[in-house]
Design an enzyme around this catalytic site. Structure first.
Site, PDB file in Angstrom:
ATOM      1  N   SER A 110      -8.360   9.586  -2.636  1.00  0.00           N
ATOM      2  CA  SER A 110      -6.922   9.347  -2.678  1.00  0.00           C
ATOM      3  C   SER A 110      -6.415   8.237  -3.585  1.00  0.00           C
ATOM      4  O   SER A 110      -7.068   7.216  -3.774  1.00  0.00           O
ATOM      5  CB  SER A 110      -6.432   9.081  -1.250  1.00  0.00           C
ATOM      6  N   GLN A 112      -4.551   5.219  -3.610  1.00  0.00           N
ATOM      7  CA  GLN A 112      -4.506   4.354  -2.433  1.00  0.00           C
ATOM      8  C   GLN A 112      -4.379   2.895  -2.827  1.00  0.00           C
ATOM      9  O   GLN A 112      -4.520   2.522  -3.993  1.00  0.00           O
ATOM     10  CB  GLN A 112      -5.781   4.534  -1.605  1.00  0.00           C
ATOM     11  N   HIS A 114      -4.984  -1.223  -0.626  1.00  0.00           N
ATOM     12  CA  HIS A 114      -5.383  -1.895   0.605  1.00  0.00           C
ATOM     13  C   HIS A 114      -4.438  -3.052   0.871  1.00  0.00           C
ATOM     14  O   HIS A 114      -4.093  -3.802  -0.044  1.00  0.00           O
ATOM     15  CB  HIS A 114      -6.826  -2.384   0.498  1.00  0.00           C
ATOM     16  N   LYS A 137      -8.700  -5.895   2.813  1.00  0.00           N
ATOM     17  CA  LYS A 137      -9.825  -5.146   2.277  1.00  0.00           C
ATOM     18  C   LYS A 137      -9.919  -5.249   0.749  1.00  0.00           C
ATOM     19  O   LYS A 137      -9.882  -4.245   0.049  1.00  0.00           O
ATOM     20  CB  LYS A 137      -9.709  -3.667   2.693  1.00  0.00           C
ATOM     21  N   GLU A 139     -12.008  -5.227  -2.530  1.00  0.00           N
ATOM     22  CA  GLU A 139     -13.267  -4.519  -2.689  1.00  0.00           C
ATOM     23  C   GLU A 139     -13.758  -4.548  -4.137  1.00  0.00           C
ATOM     24  O   GLU A 139     -12.972  -4.662  -5.079  1.00  0.00           O
ATOM     25  CB  GLU A 139     -13.156  -3.080  -2.194  1.00  0.00           C
ATOM     26  N   HIS A 276      -5.334   2.443  -6.835  1.00  0.00           N
ATOM     27  CA  HIS A 276      -6.552   2.954  -7.453  1.00  0.00           C
ATOM     28  C   HIS A 276      -6.947   4.276  -6.823  1.00  0.00           C
ATOM     29  O   HIS A 276      -6.437   4.664  -5.765  1.00  0.00           O
ATOM     30  CB  HIS A 276      -7.700   1.949  -7.316  1.00  0.00           C
ATOM     31  N   ARG A 295      -2.574   5.495   1.849  1.00  0.00           N
ATOM     32  CA  ARG A 295      -2.742   6.613   0.916  1.00  0.00           C
ATOM     33  C   ARG A 295      -1.398   7.221   0.513  1.00  0.00           C
ATOM     34  O   ARG A 295      -0.457   7.212   1.296  1.00  0.00           O
ATOM     35  CB  ARG A 295      -3.606   7.709   1.547  1.00  0.00           C
ATOM     36  N   LYS A 301      -5.519  13.781   3.917  1.00  0.00           N
ATOM     37  CA  LYS A 301      -5.247  12.877   5.031  1.00  0.00           C
ATOM     38  C   LYS A 301      -3.775  12.467   5.027  1.00  0.00           C
ATOM     39  O   LYS A 301      -3.071  12.632   4.028  1.00  0.00           O
ATOM     40  CB  LYS A 301      -6.149  11.646   4.936  1.00  0.00           C
TER      41      LYS A 301
END
Length: 410
Positions: A110, A112, A114, A137, A139, A276, A295, A301
């Site tokens: 997706s 998305q 965070h 989050k 990452e 991203h 998302r 989803k």
């Protein structure tokens, strides 16, 4: 004192998401085969998407030859985490500050972002079944194979070129917003961010039937070779995403987000609020101990477009801004150190004592790990936990041994 050795095998968990690579093509499946996962049998028709190593409440790692999982072991033996780390991070009930993963991406996952810590706490309180923890989050993705991703907003000038060149894209956006965006180059940074937000929000909230129609028109034009020179770089990406997610607005993000193609050993970091989407490839991924994802496209989803639009940083730049350059800190040791305190990753064969806890996985070769109290053999897929302040020695066997080790220090 701990009731367990400071170095021990842990059992990762598998997530079988639809976008994962199937069967033996997946690095997740490859490593799972050597990780000692109870009852694991490789199935060529199953998508093996993620291998989790850590203490996240959704899927904590097991511990070899123990009834307790890793979270329970660390709760009973807090010295394995160490006082320095516990004073800086919330390690209550055995909680590690980071989560280590392997991802095998066969189909784009997706569009998305965070949320930051404050937003995560708010979303978790409001929708605990969707946002399952209150943590942020950030990452880092480190390529194990050739890897493709969409990563952060392109420079304003580049997006403007696509707005002018791709009629199917700009027709989805109110003409007044298009005009304002194309004339924003002389505005202040904050004003340019506000206009970029308007453009992105207009795209993501465009009429669903209009999106499907314009995407169909765009794909047809590309299929008959009608792309303009500017579009050559994203043509194949658009066709791939459209085939995977027909009629999805996320396909048009190819005209707003940087398209990054990485080779093994390269890494990118994504902080809170950076849009991203991972497109294809196998990676090591390390993040703060969270599973919070907002998302907005390229996914079956639930989407949360309002929250995604509201939390993005809208900081346009080239893709290089997101790259994490490894530093050689010793022979055969490369350090990937993103601009946050929650985690660092080593690709290494030599391991000094680290003040905080760490998790290591073997991705190639075989050998041994030894410490003052014992020794364990290693093979591809072996995952070990190393307690704080524990010095270990890695010995390579007959073939080259490659180990990735995630850790946190105070």
């Amino acid at each position: 004192m701990s009731t367990i050795e400071p170095v021990f095998r842990i059992i990762p968990t598998i997530q079988n998401y639809d976008w994962g690579k199937k069967g033996k093509d997946s690095k997740v499946a490859e490593f799972a085969s050597g990780a000692g996962i109870r009852g694991f049998t490789l199935n060529q028709s199953v998508p093996y998407a993620e291998l989790w190593m850590g203490t996240h409440v959704k899927s904590p790692s097991g511990v070899v030859d123990r009834q307790q999982n890793l979270t329970q072991i660390l709760t009973e033996n807090p010295d394995l985490i160490g006082d320095q780390v516990s004073q800086r991070f919330d390690t209550t009930n055995g909680n590690l500050p980071f989560l280590f993963k392997v991802l095998a991406i066969g189909k784009a996952l997706s569009i998305q972002t965070h949320p930051d810590k404050k937003t995560s706490e708010k979303l978790h309180a409001e929708q605990p079944t969707v946002y399952t923890d209150p943590n942020h989050k950030p990452e880092m993705a480190l390529a194990l194979t050739d890897f493709k991703a969409l990563c952060g907003f392109m420079p304003i000038e580049r997006i403007a070129e696509y707005v002018k060149a791709v009629p199917e894209f700009n027709s989805l956006i109110d003409p007044s917003i298009v005009t304002e965006f194309l004339n924003c180059t002389n505005l202040s940074e904050s004003e340019r961010k506000a206009v970029l937000k308007k453009l992105f929000a207009a795209l993501m909230t465009a009429d669903v039937s209009d999106i499907a129609t314009q995407l169909q028109t765009l794909v047809a034009r590309y299929q008959r070779g009608g792309q303009k020179p500017l579009e050559e770089d994203v043509k194949d990406l658009v066709l791939t995403l459209s085939e995977q997610y027909p009629g999805d607005v996320g396909v048009f993000c190819a005209f707003m987000l940087n398209y990054v193609r990485m080779t093994p050993g390269q890494a990118i970091f994504l902080g809170a609020g950076e849009p991203h989407a991972y497109v294809e490839g196998d990676i090591m991924e390390c993040m703060a101990n969270s599973d919070n994802v907002i998302r907005a496209g390229l996914t079956p989803k639930p989407k949360d477009i309002p929250n995604l639009v509201s939390v993005l940083t809208y900081t346009p730049s080239g893709w290089q801004k997101h790259m994490v350059k490894p530093v050689d800190i010793a022979p055969h040791t490369r350090k990937y150190d993103p601009p946050i305190q929650d985690f660092t990753v080593l690709q290494t064969e030599t391991h000094e004592a680290i003040p905080g806890p760490s998790i290591a996985i073997v991705t190639e070769g075989s050998g041994w790990v030894s410490w003052s109290g014992g020794e364990l053999d290693l093979q591809a897929g072996s995952v070990i936990f190393v307690g704080a302040e524990t010095k270990i020695k890695i010995t390579t066997g007959d073939s080259n041994l490659v180990v990735f080790r995630a850790y946190v220090t105070a």
